[in-house]
Enzyme design. Structure first.
Site, PDB file in Angstrom:
ATOM      1  CG  HIS A 272      -1.467   1.294   1.247  1.00  0.00           C
ATOM      2  ND1 HIS A 272      -2.855   1.954   0.876  1.00  0.00           N
ATOM      3  CD2 HIS A 272      -1.304   2.428   2.046  1.00  0.00           C
ATOM      4  CE1 HIS A 272      -3.065   2.992   1.040  1.00  0.00           C
ATOM      5  NE2 HIS A 272      -1.950   3.464   1.936  1.00  0.00           N
TER       6      HIS A 272
ATOM      7  CG  HIS B 148       0.864   6.659   0.156  1.00  0.00           C
ATOM      8  ND1 HIS B 148      -0.086   7.728   0.198  1.00  0.00           N
ATOM      9  CD2 HIS B 148       0.334   5.792   0.806  1.00  0.00           C
ATOM     10  CE1 HIS B 148      -0.982   7.361   1.148  1.00  0.00           C
ATOM     11  NE2 HIS B 148      -0.898   6.240   1.592  1.00  0.00           N
TER      12      HIS B 148
ATOM     13  CD  GLU C 281      -4.232   6.648   2.669  1.00  0.00           C
ATOM     14  OE1 GLU C 281      -4.455   5.803   1.699  1.00  0.00           O
ATOM     15  OE2 GLU C 281      -3.280   6.822   3.506  1.00  0.00           O
TER      16      GLU C 281
ATOM     17  CB  SER D 168      -3.004   0.151  -2.448  1.00  0.00           C
ATOM     18  OG  SER D 168      -3.649   0.784  -1.454  1.00  0.00           O
TER      19      SER D 168
HETATM   20 CO    CO Z   1      -1.901   5.366   2.974  1.00  0.00          CO
END
Ligand code: CO
Ligand code: PHE
Length: 293
Positions: A136, A141, A182, A201
């Protein structure tokens, strides 16, 4: 013991990970040699699955930077990623045992250092995991840290987090993290695209976020976002759509001190309410899935 930060998925459980190896700033060594062949293979499997969601669904900035993480055939060495990232935007990634306390998290961001969890999920967690893992954090990110404007937004967020802590307003700022970093969507000339790491993700949320009639997509409004609670254990009911990273950067540049006071005086909003006059983005048309060969 580290407290899971509200900024990326708070829960009552103690965080997973070995905190005994962490330094004072909560960073640790990646210890790349320790990953097993099975872990590299699981990472590659996750990478390939999520890669298929990228064309036509992730924003261009994400899609273009993804290749810079490596081939996706094994867990990258963080030092290799940092080398290219530093040259691009002055950011680097640092290893952490897992979720870290808010203050440590924001201090790292303010110094343009993005904390990446060292451990990988177990095979029975491929579809869903409650805490961020190395997949993730890296896949979700790191690509956008190659974008200069988004890179500056993340640093500003770190500074803003330290300030919000002093103002006891982290619960509001956490919502901004949630609905942008997010779960953010961005409008383009070719329709909506995803830039949020939590969506990109995830096994199924990309298609849902862009096309499902069960969710609403509101134009980004800072005060509205700060007032909107979120659920961490189901697909979102509400997404916020930015027009550009510049818009996001500029909308969040003013001093939040008076805005926190304003928002704190208002009642919290129900999670999927639509207020009068709010701009609603239509979902993208549902895509015809290619027939598997
Ligand atoms: Co995150
Ligand atoms: N402008 C915010 C403040 O003064 C800081 C911030 C910037 C927070 C960008 C989040 C994102 O508090």
């Amino acid at each position: 013991m580290a407290v899971p930060p509200a900024t990326y998925g708070a829960s009552d459980r103690p965080p997973r990970g070995d905190y005994s190896v962490a330094r004072d700033d909560y960073t640790c060594d990646q210890d790349w040699q320790r990953y097993t062949a099975a872990e590299h293979a699981l990472f590659a499997r996750l990478y390939q699955r999520q890669m298929r969601q990228v064309p036509g669904q992730a924003c261009d900035e994400f899609a273009q930077a993804l290749g810079r993480l490596g081939d996706g055939d094994r867990i990258p060495r963080f030092d290799d990623v940092s080398r290219v990232l530093r040259a691009a935007t002055g950011w680097e990634i640092v290893a952490v045992p897992g979720l870290i306390p808010e203050r440590a998290f924001f201090e790292l961001l303010a110094a343009r250092r993005f904390p990446v969890t060292v451990w990988l999920r177990r095979p029975d967690e491929v579809d869903y995991i409650v805490e961020p893992d190395v997949f993730h954090d890296l896949f979700g990110h790191v690509p956008l840290l190659f974008d200069p404007v988004f890179a500056d937004y993340m640093q500003a967020f770190g500074r803003g987090g330290l300030k919000a802590e002093g103002l006891r307003s982290l619960q509001f700022l956490a919502r901004l993290y949630w609905y942008t970093v997010e779960f953010g969507l961005i409008a383009t000339g070719r329709g909506l695209r995803v830039y949020g790491a939590g969506i990109l993700s995830s096994a199924g949320e990309t298609v849902y976020a862009l096309t499902s009639p069960a969710a609403q997509r509101l134009g980004f409004d800072l005060r509205r976002v700060l007032r909107t609670p979120y659920r961490i254990d189901e697909y979102q009911r509400t997404y916020f759509v930015i027009d550009s990273f510049e818009q996001l950067f500029e909308a969040t540049a003013p001093d939040f001190t008076p805005i926190y006071a304003e928002v704190a005086a208002l009642p919290p909003l129900p999670i999927d309410v639509r207020l009068e006059g709010e701009k609603l983005h239509p979902p993208n048309p549902a895509r015809q899935e290619p027939v598997p060969q």
